[in-house]
Design a protein around this motif. Structure first.
Motif, mmCIF file in Angstrom:
data_model
loop_
_atom_site.group_PDB
_atom_site.id
_atom_site.type_symbol
_atom_site.label_atom_id
_atom_site.label_comp_id
_atom_site.label_asym_id
_atom_site.label_seq_id
_atom_site.Cartn_x
_atom_site.Cartn_y
_atom_site.Cartn_z
ATOM 1 N N ARG A 72 -17.427 -19.531 9.406
ATOM 2 C CA ARG A 72 -17.450 -20.476 10.152
ATOM 3 C C ARG A 72 -16.663 -21.035 10.506
ATOM 4 N NH1 ARG A 72 -17.656 -26.152 7.539
ATOM 5 N NH2 ARG A 72 -16.555 -27.584 8.694
ATOM 6 N N PRO A 73 -14.841 -19.679 10.439
ATOM 7 C CA PRO A 73 -14.500 -19.856 11.846
ATOM 8 C C PRO A 73 -14.696 -19.830 12.871
ATOM 9 C CG PRO A 73 -13.626 -19.163 9.834
ATOM 10 C CD PRO A 73 -15.077 -19.212 9.225
ATOM 11 N N PHE A 74 -16.013 -18.841 12.558
ATOM 12 C CA PHE A 74 -16.553 -18.367 14.311
ATOM 13 C C PHE A 74 -16.813 -19.327 14.965
ATOM 14 C CE2 PHE A 74 -19.264 -16.659 17.389
ATOM 15 C CZ PHE A 74 -18.758 -15.587 17.710
ATOM 16 N N LEU A 75 -17.437 -20.014 14.431
ATOM 17 C CA LEU A 75 -18.379 -21.291 14.670
ATOM 18 C C LEU A 75 -17.033 -22.654 14.957
ATOM 19 C CD1 LEU A 75 -21.147 -21.561 12.526
ATOM 20 C CD2 LEU A 75 -21.719 -20.746 15.395
ATOM 21 N N ASN A 76 -16.324 -22.702 14.200
ATOM 22 C CA ASN A 76 -15.468 -23.775 14.456
ATOM 23 C C ASN A 76 -14.393 -22.765 16.134
ATOM 24 O OD1 ASN A 76 -14.890 -25.185 12.438
ATOM 25 N ND2 ASN A 76 -13.952 -24.137 11.752
ATOM 26 N N ASN A 77 -14.061 -22.178 15.840
ATOM 27 C CA ASN A 77 -13.593 -20.841 17.281
ATOM 28 C C ASN A 77 -14.968 -21.091 18.510
ATOM 29 O OD1 ASN A 77 -11.210 -20.110 17.906
ATOM 30 N ND2 ASN A 77 -12.114 -18.552 18.903
ATOM 31 N N VAL A 78 -16.096 -21.132 18.695
ATOM 32 C CA VAL A 78 -16.634 -21.467 19.673
ATOM 33 C C VAL A 78 -17.186 -22.763 19.960
ATOM 34 C CG1 VAL A 78 -19.000 -21.460 20.408
ATOM 35 C CG2 VAL A 78 -18.645 -19.890 19.036
#
Lengths: 285, 296
Positions: A72-78
């Motif tokens: 989730r944080p990874f996708l938010n960052n993307v």
């Protein structure tokens, strides 16, 4: 042919030894991180020097995505990186274009308005920016970390620099043909400033991908977390700050690896723009 | 009539220019200019989110001056900041001079590429890497120490190592970037200077000392200026790498502002400190500009 003196040879050897040592201090930590990220939970605690995992395993990555739920944080960052970089590039190049125009009513004040902020470090206005974001109702939204920092004087000036290198004769003939400023900007200037666009895109990509302070200030629920703030509690977890449940070293290093990979990828493919951008940046600032 | 028509066209063009620059200006008004003024105002208030904020005059400033904690972080910031300013200006210069003497181009390019890399990484990544490397059991440094029969040291929990670690890790992260700045300006030096010196019989050491170094002075000035402007801004590194044991040695002004303002919600007090730091930064920057006679 000049004779190479003994002292010259000695210097040559010492010089290269220093450089090898220097390169190793940069590479060894990274190899160590990479190797540990691919060890088993058990092996990751062993105190042996690891530059290759003994029995390669993806346990660390499995824990990272399942128990730590980094996806989730990874996708938010993307999301924040892509949207933020896109807005940055379009807004800064539009402003840069206006700055190359010959004098018009209000130009001087506009030039000041977009250059003075370079003198105001963001760290020194975090309290009032926090209040502004709160009043705008952007607290704990991905928009807050996307928007804050989306415009920078550096990129505006860099684009202005690139636009100045485009021959005036091109726009003059377009104006004679009846084109407006927006057409000239989008049809002539933008396509001809590709190198400039590439440079600010890459720089902003790195800045947005690495954003931490804005996330600390504005995000307060885990489902809104972006990568750096999610990783912070993971990689920094040590006996002294036992705020998070403990995870094995391999998981912590896996977290670092997934944050590094996109950066290395961009760096390898766009190295020439980095060097160019650094130079212009230093001269301008 | 023709004249009026062209005037109308002129205004239409200007209107489009205003529209193009509007988003940038609007952004700066909302997220820079307004906050600067608002921060200044809040520094004179006992600020509350809800209800009226009371005007308290200089109370926040006086409180700051009388708080030992403020002076402690002020001292830490000066020590860390000054060390960073000097070390990350001169050590990369030395490295650039060494790199410049490398004849084998692929090796030169490879080492440049590698030493620049840490500059790309966030402080969470760099902090995470070094906390791991310095950790007591599985950390690289302590494993090396045990090879030589030395006992393991918990580096991150020792006050005496704290500042050295912060300064050293910052150097690790930034020196490659600064080194590239120097290398680029070395590349711009007129080669005729070197040829003339070679004819006069100057060795490579003399050429570096009498030609390269003087030519690098202008870059050095820029680097020093950038470092000075960044000296009091240190935040991310400390936020990531601090822990309660070493905090007294490394907590810096901006961390203090964050902690008092947004963890303890003493917003007026934190704003007053921001204003103080901002003013000091401006003064130092202006003095540096004068000292190095930098022309913008």
């Amino acid at each position: 042919m000049m004779r190479i003196s003994a002292s010259r040879k000695l210097f040559f050897v010492i010089n290269n030894l220093i450089l090898i040592a220097l390169v190793l201090t940069m590479i060894v930590p990274l190899l160590n991180v990479l190797a540990v990220s691919f060890t088993t939970d058990l092996e990751s605690y062993e105190n042996t020097i690891k530059l290759f995992p003994r029995q390669p395993s993806i346990e660390g990555y499995v824990t990272l995505f399942q128990r730590v739920s980094i996806l989730r944080p990874f996708l938010n960052n993307v999301y924040v990186t892509i949207v933020g970089t896109f807005l940055h590039v379009i807004i800064c190049s539009m402003a840069g274009y206006v700055l190359i125009k010959e004098k018009f009513f209000g130009k001087t004040i506009l030039v000041y308005a977009v250059t003075i902020p370079m003198m105001i470090p963001f760290e020194m206005i975090i309290i009032p920016v926090y209040i502004t974001v709160k009043h705008l109702g952007l607290m704990n939204t991905l928009w807050s970390v996307t928007i804050v920092g989306v415009v920078s004087t550096f990129s505006i000036l860099l684009m202005k620099n690139y636009f100045e290198g485009i021959p005036k004769s091109l726009e003059e003939s377009a104006f004679i043909d009846g084109a407006g400023e927006s057409t000239v900007f989008f049809r002539i200037y933008l396509p001809l400033a590709k190198a400039g666009l590439a440079t600010i895109t890459i720089f902003q990509f790195v800045v947005k991908w690495n954003h931490l302070l804005t996330a600390i200030l504005f995000l307060n629920s885990p489902e809104k977390y972006t990568l750096q703030i999610a990783l912070k509690s993971l990689v920094v977890s040590q006996e002294l700050t036992s705020t998070t449940q403990s995870v094995a070293n391999n998981t912590r290093m896996a977290g670092i690896v997934i944050a590094i990979v996109p950066l290395i990828f961009v760096y390898v493919f766009a190295q020439k723009y980095f060097i160019k951008g650094i130079m212009i940046g230093a001269v301008k600032e | 009539m023709e004249h009026i028509k062209s005037l109308a066209g002129h205004f239409k063009r200007i209107r489009m220019l205003y529209l193009l620059i509007l988003p940038a200006v609007l952004y700066f008004i909302i997220f820079t200019y307004f906050p600067v003024l608002n921060g200044f105002r809040i520094s004179f208030q006992d600020y509350r989110f809800i209800g009226a904020s009371k005007f308290v005059g200089l109370k926040n400033y006086i409180e700051a001056i009388h708080t030992p904690g403020f002076w402690r972080v002020f001292g830490n910031t000066l020590i860390l900041g000054l060390s960073n300013v000097i070390l990350t200006a001169f050590i990369p210069m030395f490295l650039a001079l060494l790199l410049n003497e490398v004849q084998f181009t692929p090796w030169k390019r490879f080492s440049q590429t590698i030493i620049y890399m840490p500059h790309l990484f966030s402080w969470v990544i760099v902090g995470g890497i070094w906390i791991f490397i310095l950790s007591p059991n599985s950390g690289l440094i302590n494993i090396l120490r045990s090879f030589f029969g030395k006992p393991s040291i918990y580096f991150m929990a020792k006050e005496s190592y704290a500042r050295t670690i912060m300064i050293g890790v910052n150097l690790w992260k930034q020196s490659g970037y600064v080194c590239i700045l120097y290398l680029a300006s070395i590349a711009g030096i007129n080669t005729e200077l070197y040829e003339a010196a070679m004819i006069d019989g100057a060795g490579s050491f003399k050429r570096a000392l009498y030609i390269t170094v003087p030519e690098l002075v202008s870059t050095l000035k820029v680097v020093l200026l950038l470092n000075v402007m960044g000296a009091l801004r240190i935040f991310n590194q400390i936020y990531v790498m601090r822990n309660e044991v070493i905090a007294p040695k490394i907590d810096v002004l901006m961390y203090y502002v964050y902690d008092r303002g947004l963890a303890q919600f003493k917003l007026g007090y934190a704003s007053a400190i921001s204003v103080i730091v901002f003013v000091i930064t401006m003064i130092i920057t202006i003095i540096s500009l004068k000292l190095i006679k930098y022309k913008i």
